[in-house]
Design a protein around this motif. Sequence first.
Motif, short mmCIF file in Angstrom:
data_model
loop_
_atom_site.label_atom_id
_atom_site.label_comp_id
_atom_site.label_asym_id
_atom_site.label_seq_id
_atom_site.Cartn_x
_atom_site.Cartn_y
_atom_site.Cartn_z
N LEU A 195 0.52 -7.95 -3.35
CA LEU A 195 -0.52 -8.79 -2.55
C LEU A 195 -0.52 -8.93 -0.99
CD1 LEU A 195 0.17 -11.87 -5.14
CD2 LEU A 195 -1.89 -10.51 -4.94
N LEU A 196 0.62 -8.71 -0.49
CA LEU A 196 0.62 -8.62 0.81
C LEU A 196 -0.01 -7.35 1.51
CD1 LEU A 196 4.47 -9.73 1.09
CD2 LEU A 196 2.55 -11.12 2.22
N SER A 197 0.10 -6.31 0.97
CA SER A 197 -0.37 -5.27 1.35
C SER A 197 -1.77 -5.16 1.49
CB SER A 197 0.07 -3.91 0.89
OG SER A 197 -0.32 -3.94 -0.49
N ILE A 239 -4.82 -12.32 12.87
CA ILE A 239 -3.72 -12.65 13.01
C ILE A 239 -2.78 -12.63 11.42
CG2 ILE A 239 -1.78 -14.38 13.64
CD1 ILE A 239 -3.82 -15.12 16.09
N ALA A 240 -3.46 -13.33 10.55
CA ALA A 240 -3.02 -13.30 9.20
C ALA A 240 -2.91 -12.17 8.56
CB ALA A 240 -4.10 -14.29 8.48
N ALA A 263 3.18 -7.16 8.23
CA ALA A 263 4.61 -7.47 8.75
C ALA A 263 5.52 -7.75 7.77
CB ALA A 263 4.51 -8.02 10.03
N ALA A 264 5.06 -8.76 7.04
CA ALA A 264 5.80 -9.21 5.94
C ALA A 264 5.87 -8.26 4.67
CB ALA A 264 5.17 -10.58 5.38
N GLN A 313 9.71 -4.43 2.02
CA GLN A 313 10.01 -2.91 1.56
C GLN A 313 11.53 -2.37 1.64
OE1 GLN A 313 7.47 -1.99 -0.57
NE2 GLN A 313 7.06 -4.02 0.18
N THR A 314 11.95 -3.09 2.97
CA THR A 314 13.54 -2.80 3.06
C THR A 314 14.19 -3.70 2.09
OG1 THR A 314 13.59 -4.41 5.18
CG2 THR A 314 12.67 -2.34 5.42
#
Length: 490
Positions: A211-213, A241-242, A248-249, A254-255
Amino acid sequence: MNTDELSIPQAASSKAWLGLSTVLALVLLVAMDGSVLYLAMPRLTSAILPTADQALWILDIYGFVVGSLLITFGNIGDRYGRLKLMMTGAVIFGLGSLGVAYSTTPGSMIGFRALMGLGGATLLPSGLAIVSALFPDPRQRAQAIGIFAATFAAGFAIGPIIGGLLLQRFDWSVVFLINVPVVLAFLLAAPVLLREVRSTTYGRIDAPSLLLSFAGILLFTYSVKSAAAEGFTPVQSIAGIAGLLALAAFLHRQTKIAFPLLDLSLFKDRIFSIAILTGLLSLVVWSAAGYLSGIYLQSVLGHEVFAAALMALPGAVVLTATCVGTSRIVERIGRKAALVGTHFLISLGAFLLLFTTTEAGVMAFVASTVIAGVGYGLSFSLVAEIAVSAVPSERAGAAGSIAETSNEIGNALGITLLGSLAALVFRLSGPGMAGTLNETLGHPGIAEATLVQAKEAFVSGLHLAVGAGGVLMLLLGVVAWLWLPRRLPQ
């Protein structure tokens, strides 16, 4: 007689080669649909009258959906079966093609193009896995994968040409209707010629990462397009910006998770990083130049779509021939020189488009596509191979997925970033009657001075876009030459 030679004809049956042909037909469609609209856009925009940002969405929503979901669908295929997923994706792809063909509004076309992307995202990773399973002999498997990659590259190259040839006789919708019989033939042949492929080691699909990607890419894209078409607004700025925060999130997540959608640790290897950047930026320049040149040839110089398709033919032939002959080129000059040459050739091809004017530019266009075609052919053939060879064998699958994703994202980003840059120039320096050249030319009783101003504004946007793309490739070529080791791993 050498035993290796004996193993080649015995390793795979005629059924395996027929199975390969069945998969390749779909691969060709997926690649073609990433570029088939380049020459069709003037005809399409005249028919359904999209705004400037809607026209860009029609072009690249397909590539963004495919690129955003490739890695996810690779994971799903491992768990539930590659063939099952590929057949489901083929149905979705076919339905999306029908929907696009009969769309009468920009909104419906964007929606159905997204549906096509959803289906297309299942086809590439699953198709490659199924092809690999058809050929147990390593030499034949390598040959089959090479044919797979060359077919994908050829699809990108011939998409505009096929579109131009069809548009010479038929309505714009035919470029999507041709997908339907190919999909139906695949659905009939696949259960007979192909077998199911699953992985015994797969990880959990991380829904928040997906969802984030996806949200990050689409929000950022919307922001860029809106800024180019209408200027900065509160909604556009918030969306941008969102989108950046979501991306970035995604990268941070992923890390932290056990089974990341994007294995960022692979980018610690400089060879892998340069290969992926090459795949990304080469498609950025490719898609922007193809889209803008298609409009230039038809709407600025006034050539018919069939003539424009013929002008693109030499570059497509050179690109495909380079894909086939890349191994021989590498044998002569080495992997590093071939990869670095990719950047300089594409950069030179982009810079040649700077010689186009509102009066003439066909020779510059043909020379650009031929020279850049060598670079694109090398890139399509080398990027995945170098990326995979740069990482441990147990991580080859992840590396291959990232390489494929970089191509699809690059194809969409080129139109979003460089296409939006050209649209911004047109908005600022054009006559202000409409957001696109074709909309402006469609105004009844347009004055000659206004016509000249509109064409000059478009050519200025074209020059800035391809010039920026050429500079990016040139800089990456210099970095690759200085940063990569003299000999790259085989």
